[in-house]
Design a protein around this motif. Sequence first.
Motif, PDB file in Angstrom:
ATOM      1  N   LEU A 199       0.647   9.618 -12.361  1.00  0.00           N
ATOM      2  CA  LEU A 199       1.845   8.987 -11.787  1.00  0.00           C
ATOM      3  C   LEU A 199       1.453   8.290 -10.492  1.00  0.00           C
ATOM      4  CD1 LEU A 199       4.975   8.575 -11.593  1.00  0.00           C
ATOM      5  CD2 LEU A 199       5.025  10.726 -10.302  1.00  0.00           C
ATOM      6  N   THR A 200       1.809   7.020 -10.365  1.00  0.00           N
ATOM      7  CA  THR A 200       1.572   6.290  -9.124  1.00  0.00           C
ATOM      8  C   THR A 200       2.898   5.901  -8.496  1.00  0.00           C
ATOM      9  OG1 THR A 200      -0.552   5.427  -9.903  1.00  0.00           O
ATOM     10  CG2 THR A 200       0.489   4.277  -8.066  1.00  0.00           C
ATOM     11  N   LEU A 201       3.074   6.271  -7.231  1.00  0.00           N
ATOM     12  CA  LEU A 201       4.259   5.921  -6.454  1.00  0.00           C
ATOM     13  C   LEU A 201       3.886   4.832  -5.456  1.00  0.00           C
ATOM     14  CD1 LEU A 201       5.541   9.528  -5.559  1.00  0.00           C
ATOM     15  CD2 LEU A 201       6.197   8.113  -7.516  1.00  0.00           C
ATOM     16  N   VAL A 202       4.708   3.797  -5.375  1.00  0.00           N
ATOM     17  CA  VAL A 202       4.470   2.693  -4.446  1.00  0.00           C
ATOM     18  C   VAL A 202       5.699   2.560  -3.556  1.00  0.00           C
ATOM     19  CG1 VAL A 202       3.933   0.247  -4.210  1.00  0.00           C
ATOM     20  CG2 VAL A 202       3.044   1.522  -6.173  1.00  0.00           C
ATOM     21  N   GLY A 203       5.505   2.650  -2.248  1.00  0.00           N
ATOM     22  CA  GLY A 203       6.631   2.602  -1.317  1.00  0.00           C
ATOM     23  C   GLY A 203       6.520   1.451  -0.343  1.00  0.00           C
ATOM     24  N   LYS A 204       7.576   0.707  -0.180  1.00  0.00           N
ATOM     25  CA  LYS A 204       7.601  -0.404   0.779  1.00  0.00           C
ATOM     26  C   LYS A 204       7.568   0.151   2.202  1.00  0.00           C
ATOM     27  CE  LYS A 204      10.732  -3.990   2.560  1.00  0.00           C
ATOM     28  NZ  LYS A 204      12.094  -4.567   2.443  1.00  0.00           N
ATOM     29  N   GLY A 205       6.543  -0.242   2.952  1.00  0.00           N
ATOM     30  CA  GLY A 205       6.382   0.258   4.305  1.00  0.00           C
ATOM     31  C   GLY A 205       6.496  -0.827   5.359  1.00  0.00           C
ATOM     32  N   VAL A 206       7.551  -1.621   5.311  1.00  0.00           N
ATOM     33  CA  VAL A 206       7.789  -2.627   6.354  1.00  0.00           C
ATOM     34  C   VAL A 206       8.431  -1.905   7.538  1.00  0.00           C
ATOM     35  CG1 VAL A 206       8.930  -4.789   6.979  1.00  0.00           C
ATOM     36  CG2 VAL A 206       7.994  -4.486   4.678  1.00  0.00           C
ATOM     37  N   CYS A 207       7.615  -1.626   8.545  1.00  0.00           N
ATOM     38  CA  CYS A 207       8.053  -0.735   9.619  1.00  0.00           C
ATOM     39  C   CYS A 207       9.067  -1.378  10.549  1.00  0.00           C
ATOM     40  CB  CYS A 207       6.837  -0.252  10.401  1.00  0.00           C
ATOM     41  SG  CYS A 207       5.730   0.761   9.384  1.00  0.00           S
ATOM     42  N   PHE A 208       9.063  -2.671  10.620  1.00  0.00           N
ATOM     43  CA  PHE A 208      10.167  -3.406  11.251  1.00  0.00           C
ATOM     44  C   PHE A 208      10.155  -4.808  10.681  1.00  0.00           C
ATOM     45  CE2 PHE A 208      12.698  -5.652  14.401  1.00  0.00           C
ATOM     46  CZ  PHE A 208      13.746  -4.762  14.563  1.00  0.00           C
ATOM     47  N   ASP A 209      11.341  -5.336  10.430  1.00  0.00           N
ATOM     48  CA  ASP A 209      11.459  -6.645   9.798  1.00  0.00           C
ATOM     49  C   ASP A 209      12.308  -7.560  10.658  1.00  0.00           C
ATOM     50  OD1 ASP A 209      11.484  -8.792   8.091  1.00  0.00           O
ATOM     51  OD2 ASP A 209      12.981  -7.932   6.739  1.00  0.00           O
ATOM     52  N   LEU A 227       0.708   4.759  -2.981  1.00  0.00           N
ATOM     53  CA  LEU A 227       0.278   3.520  -2.349  1.00  0.00           C
ATOM     54  C   LEU A 227       1.390   3.005  -1.444  1.00  0.00           C
ATOM     55  CD1 LEU A 227      -1.300   1.715  -5.443  1.00  0.00           C
ATOM     56  CD2 LEU A 227      -2.527   2.840  -3.576  1.00  0.00           C
ATOM     57  N   ILE A 228       1.060   2.752  -0.196  1.00  0.00           N
ATOM     58  CA  ILE A 228       2.049   2.249   0.763  1.00  0.00           C
ATOM     59  C   ILE A 228       1.465   1.058   1.511  1.00  0.00           C
ATOM     60  CG2 ILE A 228       3.360   2.754   2.857  1.00  0.00           C
ATOM     61  CD1 ILE A 228       3.474   5.685   1.957  1.00  0.00           C
ATOM     62  N   PRO A 229       1.950  -0.155   1.247  1.00  0.00           N
ATOM     63  CA  PRO A 229       1.595  -1.286   2.096  1.00  0.00           C
ATOM     64  C   PRO A 229       2.426  -1.208   3.380  1.00  0.00           C
ATOM     65  CG  PRO A 229       3.055  -1.997   0.322  1.00  0.00           C
ATOM     66  CD  PRO A 229       2.836  -0.535   0.127  1.00  0.00           C
ATOM     67  N   ALA A 230       1.761  -0.971   4.506  1.00  0.00           N
ATOM     68  CA  ALA A 230       2.449  -0.747   5.784  1.00  0.00           C
ATOM     69  C   ALA A 230       2.218  -1.945   6.691  1.00  0.00           C
ATOM     70  CB  ALA A 230       1.942   0.540   6.439  1.00  0.00           C
ATOM     71  N   VAL A 231       3.293  -2.633   7.054  1.00  0.00           N
ATOM     72  CA  VAL A 231       3.200  -3.856   7.858  1.00  0.00           C
ATOM     73  C   VAL A 231       4.393  -3.922   8.803  1.00  0.00           C
ATOM     74  CG1 VAL A 231       2.083  -5.109   5.952  1.00  0.00           C
ATOM     75  CG2 VAL A 231       4.558  -5.277   6.251  1.00  0.00           C
ATOM     76  N   GLU A 232       4.265  -4.843   9.768  1.00  0.00           N
ATOM     77  CA  GLU A 232       5.417  -5.242  10.573  1.00  0.00           C
ATOM     78  C   GLU A 232       5.566  -6.743  10.394  1.00  0.00           C
ATOM     79  OE1 GLU A 232       6.987  -3.734  14.787  1.00  0.00           O
ATOM     80  OE2 GLU A 232       5.113  -4.842  14.937  1.00  0.00           O
TER      81      GLU A 232
END
Length: 459
Positions: free
Chosen positions: A222-232, A276-281
């Motif tokens: 199982l692969t979990l992918v979470g949106k990690g836009v820490c501020f938009d 998997l978490i793509p973490a960005v601002e």
Amino acid sequence: MSPKFAPPSATAIMLVTVTTNDLRAALANLPNPSADWLRATGFTASIGEMAALPNADGSIQAVYVGLGAKGQTRVRFGVAAAAAKLPAGTYVLDTILAGLALEEAALGLLLSLYQFDRYKAAPAQDLAFVAPAGIDAVRIEALAAGECLTRDLINTPAADMGPDELADAAQTLATQHGATMSIIQGDDLLAQNFPLIHTVGRASPRKPRLIDMSWGQSGPKLTLVGKGVCFDTGGLNLKPGASMGLMKKDMGGAATVLGLAHMIMALKVPLQLRVLIPAVENSVDGSAFRPGDVLNSRKGLTVEINNTDAEGRLVLADALALADEGKPDHIISIATLTGAARVAVGPDIAPFFTTDDAMACALPQAAAEVADPVWQMPFHDPYEAMIEPQIADLDNAPSGGFAGAITAALFLRRFVTDTPYTHFDIYGWNPTAAPARPKGGVGMGARAILAALPEVLGL
């Protein structure tokens, strides 16, 4: 700290639940003075209503809690609705509830103890609850801990919850459960073919990154992918101030995925988990990506940018492509992705899209059983044309304003070709206080997913 059940205590005060249907019979079974006292208080057993029954010395003999009419479903965590009114003490349920209803009541009581106290002194916890007989207390505590982790991460302001801090939170969780974790960040994202994640995050001094956690050696994948836009901020298509105020919650998908991962690992669910978490601002400076740009993706599809404020689907696209390359048995993405989803179902329901019939059947049933509401939305193929611009393979923000949640989900589906795929478009925020759910960050869909996994993955 996540709330836990108190040890069994001979002095614990009974929380006696009663429905409006059974109130007359319950009063008839009490000694006359006790029954008269409850009548005098005006107790009617409506949902969340409570009345303390005193002993002769003035101490509390028991607290009666209303469940409302039998079969009433208007309020989730109805027993927890009384928690805020309880006098200080340690309580244990004495209830007609059983099975899933009892588990919901116990979880609701634990979650009612949640406080976000990072920035101010929290009042002393003067309430405690003993695990009622008939529940798996370890499981309920794991669910509560996962939910409280999600709430804490969402509630933390972006100044203290950027890509660095989100990665630290993931590392803490990995260490707790013996998981492995790697991070690709900054220009290494370009070198390792994650161009969309890099492009969205490059305008911020806080480096974009891809968090990759793995746990478990056997069982389905199982692969979990979470949106990690820490501020938009919205990027160059800058959000108005009123729309930017809650953007610390734009990493709510990542927070929910980490909460769900805790539940899975704490309960030792027999599967192989990848997170998997793509973490960005999404910030603004001279290097910010622009409306009209055409960007490459990990999968090779090109994307025309018609709105820099539709950035979540971009970072998810690269992460989903990587997830698909691993050929798991199922991919689930969770994101605070579109306002259209909130318009469709409001803030209390987690809408989902799926390509998998087993998930489509299992999720709604599981959601009803664990009081974590979801609603299926369609991957409507005729709308595919809406995400196909003239000069690129895909459009990140189709014009017209129609079917925004569906077109976003269709966009994401383009990056998963070999794997059953489910996508959640959540709100991640409780706008008004509710039983067991204070105003603020909240997990959505995680407990429903957990409950559906045995059927979906054949566990």
